[in-house]
Motif scaffolding. Structure first.
Motif, mmCIF file in Angstrom:
data_model
loop_
_atom_site.group_PDB
_atom_site.id
_atom_site.type_symbol
_atom_site.label_atom_id
_atom_site.label_comp_id
_atom_site.label_asym_id
_atom_site.label_seq_id
_atom_site.Cartn_x
_atom_site.Cartn_y
_atom_site.Cartn_z
ATOM 1 N N TYR A 1 10.532 8.576 5.964
ATOM 2 C CA TYR A 1 10.370 8.825 4.411
ATOM 3 C C TYR A 1 10.397 7.736 3.493
ATOM 4 C CZ TYR A 1 10.971 13.970 5.022
ATOM 5 O OH TYR A 1 10.684 15.244 5.393
ATOM 6 N N GLY A 2 10.976 6.460 3.927
ATOM 7 C CA GLY A 2 10.702 5.410 3.464
ATOM 8 C C GLY A 2 9.451 4.929 3.165
ATOM 9 N N MET A 3 8.894 4.800 4.581
ATOM 10 C CA MET A 3 7.350 4.389 4.496
ATOM 11 C C MET A 3 6.466 5.348 3.834
ATOM 12 S SD MET A 3 4.226 4.682 6.104
ATOM 13 C CE MET A 3 4.370 5.556 7.944
ATOM 14 N N ARG A 4 6.711 6.723 3.904
ATOM 15 C CA ARG A 4 5.989 7.778 3.344
ATOM 16 C C ARG A 4 5.955 7.492 1.575
ATOM 17 N NH1 ARG A 4 6.597 14.149 3.311
ATOM 18 N NH2 ARG A 4 7.593 13.767 1.676
ATOM 19 N N ALA A 5 6.960 7.150 1.210
ATOM 20 C CA ALA A 5 7.333 7.007 -0.279
ATOM 21 C C ALA A 5 6.183 5.927 -0.778
ATOM 22 C CB ALA A 5 8.628 6.593 -0.528
ATOM 23 N N ILE A 6 5.670 5.106 0.015
ATOM 24 C CA ILE A 6 4.723 3.900 -0.397
ATOM 25 C C ILE A 6 3.467 4.067 0.095
ATOM 26 C CG2 ILE A 6 6.651 2.553 -0.924
ATOM 27 C CD1 ILE A 6 6.084 0.492 1.443
ATOM 28 N N LEU A 7 3.065 5.019 1.084
ATOM 29 C CA LEU A 7 1.948 4.909 1.881
ATOM 30 C C LEU A 7 0.743 5.072 1.083
ATOM 31 C CD1 LEU A 7 0.388 4.380 4.502
ATOM 32 C CD2 LEU A 7 1.045 6.950 5.011
ATOM 33 N N VAL A 8 0.851 6.232 0.567
ATOM 34 C CA VAL A 8 -0.577 6.538 -0.566
ATOM 35 C C VAL A 8 -0.635 5.449 -1.720
ATOM 36 C CG1 VAL A 8 -1.291 7.964 -2.223
ATOM 37 C CG2 VAL A 8 -0.647 9.055 -0.242
ATOM 38 N N LEU A 9 0.552 4.912 -2.058
ATOM 39 C CA LEU A 9 0.247 3.923 -3.093
ATOM 40 C C LEU A 9 -0.289 2.599 -2.488
ATOM 41 C CD1 LEU A 9 3.779 4.274 -5.103
ATOM 42 C CD2 LEU A 9 1.541 5.154 -5.597
ATOM 43 N N TYR A 10 0.138 2.285 -1.104
ATOM 44 C CA TYR A 10 -0.408 1.210 -0.671
ATOM 45 C C TYR A 10 -1.959 1.311 -0.284
ATOM 46 C CZ TYR A 10 -1.539 -2.005 3.265
ATOM 47 O OH TYR A 10 -1.930 -3.084 4.276
ATOM 48 N N LEU A 11 -2.350 2.342 0.286
ATOM 49 C CA LEU A 11 -3.603 2.627 0.571
ATOM 50 C C LEU A 11 -4.600 2.540 -0.825
ATOM 51 C CD1 LEU A 11 -3.095 5.751 3.212
ATOM 52 C CD2 LEU A 11 -3.831 3.285 3.763
ATOM 53 N N SER A 12 -4.097 3.140 -1.678
ATOM 54 C CA SER A 12 -4.876 3.188 -2.859
ATOM 55 C C SER A 12 -4.816 1.900 -3.779
ATOM 56 C CB SER A 12 -4.655 4.346 -3.562
ATOM 57 O OG SER A 12 -3.170 4.346 -4.048
ATOM 58 N N ALA A 13 -3.706 0.949 -3.586
ATOM 59 C CA ALA A 13 -3.771 -0.062 -4.377
ATOM 60 C C ALA A 13 -4.806 -1.027 -4.036
ATOM 61 C CB ALA A 13 -2.266 -0.937 -3.967
ATOM 62 N N PRO A 14 -5.413 -1.788 -5.047
ATOM 63 C CA PRO A 14 -6.485 -2.614 -5.055
ATOM 64 C C PRO A 14 -6.121 -3.925 -3.881
ATOM 65 C CG PRO A 14 -5.510 -2.783 -7.113
ATOM 66 C CD PRO A 14 -4.940 -1.794 -6.505
ATOM 67 N N ALA A 15 -7.153 -4.416 -3.482
ATOM 68 C CA ALA A 15 -7.011 -5.645 -2.424
ATOM 69 C C ALA A 15 -6.211 -6.685 -3.202
ATOM 70 C CB ALA A 15 -8.070 -6.071 -1.595
ATOM 71 N N VAL A 16 -6.442 -6.977 -4.577
ATOM 72 C CA VAL A 16 -5.922 -8.161 -5.258
ATOM 73 C C VAL A 16 -4.163 -7.777 -5.430
ATOM 74 C CG1 VAL A 16 -8.016 -8.649 -6.431
ATOM 75 C CG2 VAL A 16 -6.139 -7.120 -7.459
ATOM 76 N N ARG A 17 -4.188 -6.710 -5.371
ATOM 77 C CA ARG A 17 -2.333 -6.381 -5.309
ATOM 78 C C ARG A 17 -1.776 -6.383 -3.817
ATOM 79 N NH1 ARG A 17 -1.932 -2.311 -10.510
ATOM 80 N NH2 ARG A 17 -3.001 -3.630 -12.008
ATOM 81 N N GLY A 18 -2.645 -6.586 -3.059
ATOM 82 C CA GLY A 18 -2.127 -6.438 -1.333
ATOM 83 C C GLY A 18 -2.499 -5.219 -0.687
ATOM 84 N N GLY A 19 -3.188 -4.112 -1.332
ATOM 85 C CA GLY A 19 -3.179 -2.703 -0.982
ATOM 86 C C GLY A 19 -4.457 -2.758 -0.093
ATOM 87 N N MET A 20 -4.867 -1.497 0.234
ATOM 88 C CA MET A 20 -6.088 -1.421 1.340
ATOM 89 C C MET A 20 -7.350 -0.992 0.209
ATOM 90 S SD MET A 20 -5.207 -1.370 4.429
ATOM 91 C CE MET A 20 -6.377 -0.349 5.385
ATOM 92 N N GLY A 21 -7.130 -0.481 -0.955
ATOM 93 C CA GLY A 21 -8.221 -0.471 -2.013
ATOM 94 C C GLY A 21 -9.034 0.867 -1.722
#
Length: 499
Positions: free
Chosen positions: A37-57
């Motif tokens: 659940y800890g990882m799940r709580a940030i997964l969508v945010l990480y996948l959708s974060a732009p590359a300049v913010r360290g995400g997958m974009g």
């Protein structure tokens, strides 16, 4: 052949009035849920974060689709994990191997690279969870194999409290570590949590009183050789198919997630056809009970379709449309969902006592129906929140908190009862596999939920929430109408009057 995990018997102390082995399984599952659940709580945010913010974009709808099939895969593979325990490894060893693979998956995601290590991590976590989840739940049932239904229901409810205690801690820690774009530090914390769960399991195995040491229906040497050959050919064929798809230039994340959704929906259909038509190890009485289980399976799939949007639609709503200031501090979006974990930790003992005292007066079909109605009502509230937010202003966080409290009540009716009724209705030859079938209901709901979010491209968000609300409430009322017939199929009590 033994699993190598046996220990001399020890003098046992009770755990909240239950077998001491429940404490081992409680703690192991608590730490696994911390990582999940800890990882799940940030997964969508990480996948959708732009590359300049360290995400997958990725686009938000694509990120939600990936989230849906990832969560679905976690539960889809539980069927295979149950089969391996039944036929090859035994539940106890299968849980051990699953926990180790999950930890490896989180470690892969902790590597500060985008792309391959993230996808590999998600695959490993899904594989390990498939090995672990159905079998740790089956081990709980094994602790109560000579006891009554109400006591088993109570034990599963306490076990479920451990699930949500772990979820609470994970959702607090991992999103907080992620603040400021520290994604991979947060993923590393999930790996540490899984290591703690693995340690808890190894140290506490002596309390399991022999449960799950051996497979119930071990394959013969010839069957095992045939299985290994089929597995090798299947893996090679799948790898070749994916390679050809990639070479064709038509493989995209969206298409892959849609294909997995279709597969996820087809698997339970094929499995139930096999149980009813193809297996010669199931008695006529067991098939009748399975008919009741199909009704409950469909109800559970609808419940999870709505409920598990917490990590996708509701998380994005918290990020984009909710005022997250609490006492002057802006909380991470993932923290909002933690009201669910807090409520379950507080309410689970109350519900465990309620169901223990009620006994058979509140049947499993009624519990499922009530759970569906509550989860539907939670999305009626979401309709109101989204309608207010459509005007451009961010809404109070109290809207989402109310949604999660309502869902918690529904969850406490349906989820522990689902684990218990699966253990009860499972044909003897498929006990551990049937725990995997229970998780298939979650897989179907999650995969469909990941795809339904694409509707938000063509319909307003309030309409989307209201449509899912009506689906859940209608399904709950229908099941309530037919509850006595379903109960009769469970071979517990005859129907005295027609419904």
């Amino acid at each position: 052949m033994t699993s190598g995990l046996s220990e001399p018997p020890v003098r046992e102390r009770a755990f909240f009035g239950h077998p001491r082995g429940l404490a081992t399984l409680f703690g192991t599952e608590m730490w696994e849920r911390f990582s999940y659940y800890g990882m799940r709580a940030i997964l969508v945010l990480y996948l959708s974060a732009p590359a300049v913010r360290g995400g997958m974009g990725l686009p938000e709808t694509t990120a939600v689709g990936v989230y849906g099939v990832y969560i679905a895969s976690v539960y889809l593979l539980a069927l295979a994990g149950g089969w391996l325990a039944d036929r090859l490894l035994g539940p106890r060893r299968t849980v051990l191997y699953g926990a180790a693979v999950i930890m490896a998956g989180h470690l892969s995601m902790a590597i500060p690279l985008r792309g391959a290590t993230v996808w590999l991590g998600l695959v490993l976590i899904a594989l390990g969870s498939g090995l672990m989840k159905p079998n740790i739940a089956a081990l709980v049932g094994e602790l109560y194999r000579h006891e009554d239904d109400a006591r088993r229901d109570s034990g599963y409810t306490i076990f479920y409290m451990g699930v949500n205690l772990g979820a609470f801690i994970g959702i607090m820690v991992v999103p907080w570590l992620q603040t400021g774009g520290r994604w991979h530090l947060a993923f590393g914390a999930a790996a540490v949590g899984m290591a703690a769960g693995l340690t808890q399991y190894v140290l506490g195995r002596r309390h399991l009183a022999g449960a799950g040491e051996e497979p119930d229906h071990r394959l013969t040497p010839e069957e095992e050789r045939r299985f290994r050959s089929v597995l090798a050919l299947s893996v090679a064929g799948l790898a070749a198919a994916l390679a050809l798809w990639a070479i064709s230039g038509t493989l995209t994340v969206d298409r892959f997630s849609l294909a997995l959704t279709v597969v996820t929906a087809a698997v339970p259909v094929a499995y139930f056809v096999f149980l009813f038509r193809g297996s010669h190890e199931i008695t006529d009485e067991e098939r009748t009970r399975l008919t009741a289980y199909v009704w409950l399976f469909a109800a559970a799939a609808i419940f999870w379709l709505v409920y598990d949007q917490a990590g996708s639609a509701l998380l994005l709503f918290a990020k984009n449309d909710t005022d997250l200031r609490v006492f002057g501090y802006v909380i991470p979006p993932g923290w909002v969902a933690n009201i669910n974990s807090i409520a379950i930790v507080l309410f689970a003992p109350v519900f465990a006592d309620l169901f223990l005292k009620a006994g058979d007066r509140i049947t499993a079909p009624v519990k499922f129906a009530v759970g569906l109605v509550f989860v539907g009502l939670s999305f009626v509230v979401m309709y109101g929140a989204a309608d207010l937010a459509s005007g451009g202003a961010k809404v109070s966080v109290m809207w989402l908190l109310s949604v999660y409290v309502i869902q918690t009540i529904g969850e406490l009716f349906l989820s522990p009862a689902g684990l218990s009724v699966t253990n009860k209705l499972a044909p003897r030859a498929f006990e551990n596999q049937m725990m995997g079938v229970w998780y298939l209901a979650i897989a179907v709901g999650d995969s469909l939920g990941g795809q339904t979010y694409r509707m938000t491209k063509v319909v307003p968000l309030p309409v989307y929430f209201l449509a899912l609300a009506l689906l859940a409430v209608a399904a709950g009322l229908l099941l309530l109408l037919w509850s006595r017939r379903v109960h009769a199929l469970m071979a517990e009590r005859p129907v005295t009057t027609p419904v």
